[in-house]
Motif scaffolding. Sequence first.
Motif, PDB file in Angstrom:
ATOM      1  N   ALA A  55       0.808  -1.397   0.306  1.00 37.75           N
ATOM      2  CA  ALA A  55      -0.279  -0.106  -0.164  1.00 37.75           C
ATOM      3  C   ALA A  55       0.717   1.453  -0.091  1.00 37.75           C
ATOM      4  O   ALA A  55       2.246   1.441   0.579  1.00 37.75           O
ATOM      5  CB  ALA A  55      -1.417  -0.114   1.020  1.00 37.75           C
ATOM      6  N   ASP A  89       0.779   5.676  -0.520  1.00 39.98           N
ATOM      7  CA  ASP A  89      -0.079   6.861  -1.021  1.00 39.98           C
ATOM      8  C   ASP A  89      -1.674   7.244  -0.762  1.00 39.98           C
ATOM      9  O   ASP A  89      -2.234   7.958  -1.859  1.00 39.98           O
ATOM     10  CB  ASP A  89       0.195   7.251  -2.496  1.00 39.98           C
ATOM     11  N   GLY A  90      -1.835   6.274   0.241  1.00 40.40           N
ATOM     12  CA  GLY A  90      -3.594   6.009   0.239  1.00 40.40           C
ATOM     13  C   GLY A  90      -3.873   5.086  -0.330  1.00 40.40           C
ATOM     14  O   GLY A  90      -5.506   5.270   0.253  1.00 40.40           O
ATOM     15  N   ALA A 105      -6.597   1.152   3.396  1.00 44.40           N
ATOM     16  CA  ALA A 105      -5.069   1.825   2.586  1.00 44.40           C
ATOM     17  C   ALA A 105      -5.100   2.187   4.160  1.00 44.40           C
ATOM     18  O   ALA A 105      -5.059   2.648   4.924  1.00 44.40           O
ATOM     19  CB  ALA A 105      -6.704   3.491   1.806  1.00 44.40           C
ATOM     20  N   GLY A 106      -3.261   2.405   3.783  1.00 41.36           N
ATOM     21  CA  GLY A 106      -2.477   4.188   4.890  1.00 41.36           C
ATOM     22  C   GLY A 106      -2.411   2.524   6.002  1.00 41.36           C
ATOM     23  O   GLY A 106      -1.743   3.902   7.315  1.00 41.36           O
ATOM     24  N   ILE A 107      -2.124   1.338   5.294  1.00 36.53           N
ATOM     25  CA  ILE A 107      -1.528   0.239   6.831  1.00 36.53           C
ATOM     26  C   ILE A 107      -0.137  -0.093   5.892  1.00 36.53           C
ATOM     27  O   ILE A 107      -0.664  -0.843   4.477  1.00 36.53           O
ATOM     28  CB  ILE A 107      -2.198  -0.657   7.131  1.00 36.53           C
ATOM     29  N   ARG A 108       0.660   0.165   6.457  1.00 30.56           N
ATOM     30  CA  ARG A 108       2.158  -0.519   6.279  1.00 30.56           C
ATOM     31  C   ARG A 108       2.074  -2.498   5.677  1.00 30.56           C
ATOM     32  O   ARG A 108       1.182  -2.761   6.411  1.00 30.56           O
ATOM     33  CB  ARG A 108       3.089  -0.844   7.447  1.00 30.56           C
ATOM     34  N   GLU A 112       1.910  -1.097  15.911  1.00 25.87           N
ATOM     35  CA  GLU A 112       0.341  -0.377  14.715  1.00 25.87           C
ATOM     36  C   GLU A 112      -0.007  -1.817  13.601  1.00 25.87           C
ATOM     37  O   GLU A 112       0.560  -2.984  13.592  1.00 25.87           O
ATOM     38  CB  GLU A 112       0.834   0.651  13.965  1.00 25.87           C
TER      39      GLU A 112
END
Length: 208
Positions: free
Chosen positions: A48, A50-51, A59-62, A100
């Motif tokens: 993932a 850029d959102g 989205a937004g989670i590594r 996280e």
Amino acid sequence: MPTEPTGASAGAEGRAGGPPRRARRRAGVLAAAVAVPALTMGVSVPVAADGAAEGGAPAGIRACESGDYKLIYEGREAAAGTMYIRFAMARIMGDGPGEEPCVQYTPVAMHWIDTFEGERVGDWARYDDDPPEPFVVEPGGVADLTVRQPNPLNYPEEDCEPQPVAGIQVYLRFEDDEGVYGPTGGQDVMCSLPGKGVPTVFVEPSGA
């Protein structure tokens, strides 16, 4: 990361079976055979950025890394000359941020290993041709990994050249990844010759 697999990872076994899901495992029912392609290391794991997320991942989670996990051997079942060897992929602090959530992409790369930090034994694993969508693993959470392993005794010794193994090595990226080791207690012997006793690896959300 160890030497990339070659065309030998396609094996000579043709079609291989998928493992049962956890509910079916507990019920003692094994999954029916499905087509399984050989692992192709030239394919990159989607990440993932850029959102945006690929394959339905949040989205937004590594992406999860090998260092996020400890592999814990849980046991095995056997049927029709095949073993289903189960591991818990437990989230730990590791090399990643750890505190996280991360997205677990499937498939993963895997092979048997002769000793901790030792050499690969046999072919790279095949993977499920219909893997689950990427899923989120929270800190302290768990994913399930199953190795579908043909019994080396299915093959004449001269066609297999069985060799003791200490466990499995799993990689979450296809480059620059030292992998994570999962010991099986030194109770296994696997074929070392290409195309014989080729495993298949499956990763899924815990309890799926």
